[in-house]
Design a protein around this motif. Sequence first.
Motif, PDB file in Angstrom:
ATOM      1  N   MET A   1      -2.374  17.852  -8.562  1.00 24.58           N
ATOM      2  CA  MET A   1      -1.407  16.785  -8.571  1.00 24.58           C
ATOM      3  C   MET A   1      -0.974  16.442  -7.145  1.00 24.58           C
ATOM      4  SD  MET A   1       2.015  16.499 -10.751  1.00 24.58           S
ATOM      5  CE  MET A   1       3.483  16.135  -9.863  1.00 24.58           C
ATOM      6  N   PHE A   2      -0.724  17.476  -6.328  1.00 26.09           N
ATOM      7  CA  PHE A   2      -0.323  17.206  -4.949  1.00 26.09           C
ATOM      8  C   PHE A   2      -1.448  16.547  -4.166  1.00 26.09           C
ATOM      9  CE2 PHE A   2       2.789  20.662  -5.786  1.00 26.09           C
ATOM     10  CZ  PHE A   2       3.932  19.920  -5.542  1.00 26.09           C
ATOM     11  N   LEU A   3      -2.679  16.893  -4.486  1.00 29.12           N
ATOM     12  CA  LEU A   3      -3.814  16.301  -3.789  1.00 29.12           C
ATOM     13  C   LEU A   3      -3.922  14.810  -4.105  1.00 29.12           C
ATOM     14  CD1 LEU A   3      -6.135  16.865  -1.897  1.00 29.12           C
ATOM     15  CD2 LEU A   3      -7.546  17.374  -3.875  1.00 29.12           C
ATOM     16  N   ILE A   4      -3.722  14.454  -5.359  1.00 28.80           N
ATOM     17  CA  ILE A   4      -3.761  13.035  -5.755  1.00 28.80           C
ATOM     18  C   ILE A   4      -2.627  12.281  -5.076  1.00 28.80           C
ATOM     19  CG2 ILE A   4      -3.508  11.448  -7.702  1.00 28.80           C
ATOM     20  CD1 ILE A   4      -4.862  13.630  -9.423  1.00 28.80           C
ATOM     21  N   LEU A   5      -1.449  12.883  -5.037  1.00 32.15           N
ATOM     22  CA  LEU A   5      -0.310  12.255  -4.370  1.00 32.15           C
ATOM     23  C   LEU A   5      -0.592  12.057  -2.884  1.00 32.15           C
ATOM     24  CD1 LEU A   5       2.627  11.262  -4.545  1.00 32.15           C
ATOM     25  CD2 LEU A   5       3.321  13.609  -4.097  1.00 32.15           C
ATOM     26  N   ALA A   6      -1.203  13.049  -2.257  1.00 25.69           N
ATOM     27  CA  ALA A   6      -1.527  12.937  -0.839  1.00 25.69           C
ATOM     28  C   ALA A   6      -2.520  11.809  -0.586  1.00 25.69           C
ATOM     29  CB  ALA A   6      -2.088  14.264  -0.325  1.00 25.69           C
ATOM     30  N   VAL A   7      -3.532  11.704  -1.427  1.00 27.53           N
ATOM     31  CA  VAL A   7      -4.537  10.657  -1.263  1.00 27.53           C
ATOM     32  C   VAL A   7      -3.907   9.272  -1.435  1.00 27.53           C
ATOM     33  CG1 VAL A   7      -6.632   9.673  -2.262  1.00 27.53           C
ATOM     34  CG2 VAL A   7      -6.471  12.128  -1.881  1.00 27.53           C
ATOM     35  N   VAL A   8      -3.065   9.128  -2.439  1.00 28.55           N
ATOM     36  CA  VAL A   8      -2.405   7.834  -2.667  1.00 28.55           C
ATOM     37  C   VAL A   8      -1.517   7.470  -1.489  1.00 28.55           C
ATOM     38  CG1 VAL A   8      -0.695   6.657  -4.109  1.00 28.55           C
ATOM     39  CG2 VAL A   8      -2.523   7.965  -5.183  1.00 28.55           C
ATOM     40  N   LEU A   9      -0.759   8.428  -0.975  1.00 31.72           N
ATOM     41  CA  LEU A   9       0.123   8.144   0.153  1.00 31.72           C
ATOM     42  C   LEU A   9      -0.659   7.806   1.417  1.00 31.72           C
ATOM     43  CD1 LEU A   9       2.880  10.838  -0.375  1.00 31.72           C
ATOM     44  CD2 LEU A   9       3.096   8.369  -0.662  1.00 31.72           C
ATOM     45  N   ILE A  10      -1.785   8.474   1.623  1.00 30.74           N
ATOM     46  CA  ILE A  10      -2.614   8.148   2.790  1.00 30.74           C
ATOM     47  C   ILE A  10      -3.179   6.742   2.670  1.00 30.74           C
ATOM     48  CG2 ILE A  10      -4.789   8.714   3.946  1.00 30.74           C
ATOM     49  CD1 ILE A  10      -4.095  11.666   3.462  1.00 30.74           C
ATOM     50  N   ILE A  11      -3.622   6.358   1.481  1.00 26.96           N
ATOM     51  CA  ILE A  11      -4.134   4.998   1.278  1.00 26.96           C
ATOM     52  C   ILE A  11      -3.039   3.970   1.517  1.00 26.96           C
ATOM     53  CG2 ILE A  11      -5.021   3.396  -0.466  1.00 26.96           C
ATOM     54  CD1 ILE A  11      -6.601   5.794  -1.613  1.00 26.96           C
ATOM     55  N   LEU A  12      -1.841   4.241   1.021  1.00 28.25           N
ATOM     56  CA  LEU A  12      -0.722   3.319   1.254  1.00 28.25           C
ATOM     57  C   LEU A  12      -0.379   3.230   2.742  1.00 28.25           C
ATOM     58  CD1 LEU A  12       1.656   4.182  -1.706  1.00 28.25           C
ATOM     59  CD2 LEU A  12       0.357   2.080  -1.369  1.00 28.25           C
ATOM     60  N   TRP A  13      -0.441   4.380   3.432  1.00 28.24           N
ATOM     61  CA  TRP A  13      -0.143   4.368   4.856  1.00 28.24           C
ATOM     62  C   TRP A  13      -1.176   3.557   5.622  1.00 28.24           C
ATOM     63  CZ3 TRP A  13      -2.819   6.443   9.099  1.00 28.24           C
ATOM     64  CH2 TRP A  13      -2.118   6.408  10.293  1.00 28.24           C
ATOM     65  N   LEU A  14      -2.457   3.777   5.298  1.00 32.36           N
ATOM     66  CA  LEU A  14      -3.508   3.019   5.971  1.00 32.36           C
ATOM     67  C   LEU A  14      -3.370   1.525   5.692  1.00 32.36           C
ATOM     68  CD1 LEU A  14      -6.579   5.341   5.390  1.00 32.36           C
ATOM     69  CD2 LEU A  14      -5.451   4.853   7.562  1.00 32.36           C
ATOM     70  N   GLY A  15      -3.053   1.188   4.456  1.00 35.41           N
ATOM     71  CA  GLY A  15      -2.868  -0.224   4.114  1.00 35.41           C
ATOM     72  C   GLY A  15      -1.709  -0.844   4.866  1.00 35.41           C
ATOM     73  N   GLY A  16      -0.595  -0.135   4.929  1.00 36.60           N
ATOM     74  CA  GLY A  16       0.571  -0.666   5.630  1.00 36.60           C
ATOM     75  C   GLY A  16       0.391  -0.694   7.133  1.00 36.60           C
ATOM     76  N   PHE A  17      -0.326   0.275   7.660  1.00 37.95           N
ATOM     77  CA  PHE A  17      -0.453   0.362   9.121  1.00 37.95           C
ATOM     78  C   PHE A  17      -1.502  -0.595   9.661  1.00 37.95           C
ATOM     79  CE2 PHE A  17      -1.779   2.455  13.097  1.00 37.95           C
ATOM     80  CZ  PHE A  17      -0.554   2.502  13.722  1.00 37.95           C
ATOM     81  N   PHE A  18      -2.647  -0.687   8.991  1.00 39.70           N
ATOM     82  CA  PHE A  18      -3.739  -1.499   9.521  1.00 39.70           C
ATOM     83  C   PHE A  18      -3.771  -2.918   8.961  1.00 39.70           C
ATOM     84  CE2 PHE A  18      -5.450   2.836  10.189  1.00 39.70           C
ATOM     85  CZ  PHE A  18      -5.533   2.765  11.568  1.00 39.70           C
ATOM     86  N   VAL A  19      -3.455  -3.077   7.687  1.00 40.86           N
ATOM     87  CA  VAL A  19      -3.542  -4.410   7.079  1.00 40.86           C
ATOM     88  C   VAL A  19      -2.313  -5.245   7.411  1.00 40.86           C
ATOM     89  CG1 VAL A  19      -3.696  -5.645   4.888  1.00 40.86           C
ATOM     90  CG2 VAL A  19      -5.028  -3.571   5.225  1.00 40.86           C
TER      91      VAL A  19
END
Length: 49
Positions: A1-19
């Motif tokens: 569960m923590f791994l899925i949460l980490a992956v989702v948060l990293i994707i959101l961070w990349l989206g917010g930071f680069f896009v």
Amino acid sequence: MFLILAVVLIILWLGGFFVLHISSFLIHLLIIFAVISFIMHFVTGRRSA
């Protein structure tokens, strides 16, 4: 569960930071939470059912 949460948060961070080119403190909180979730995944380990 923590791994899925980490992956989702990293994707959101990349989206917010680069896009969206957001470089505020709040977007960096996502990557901090993702790293904490990733660490918690390995600390707690898999629990036997």
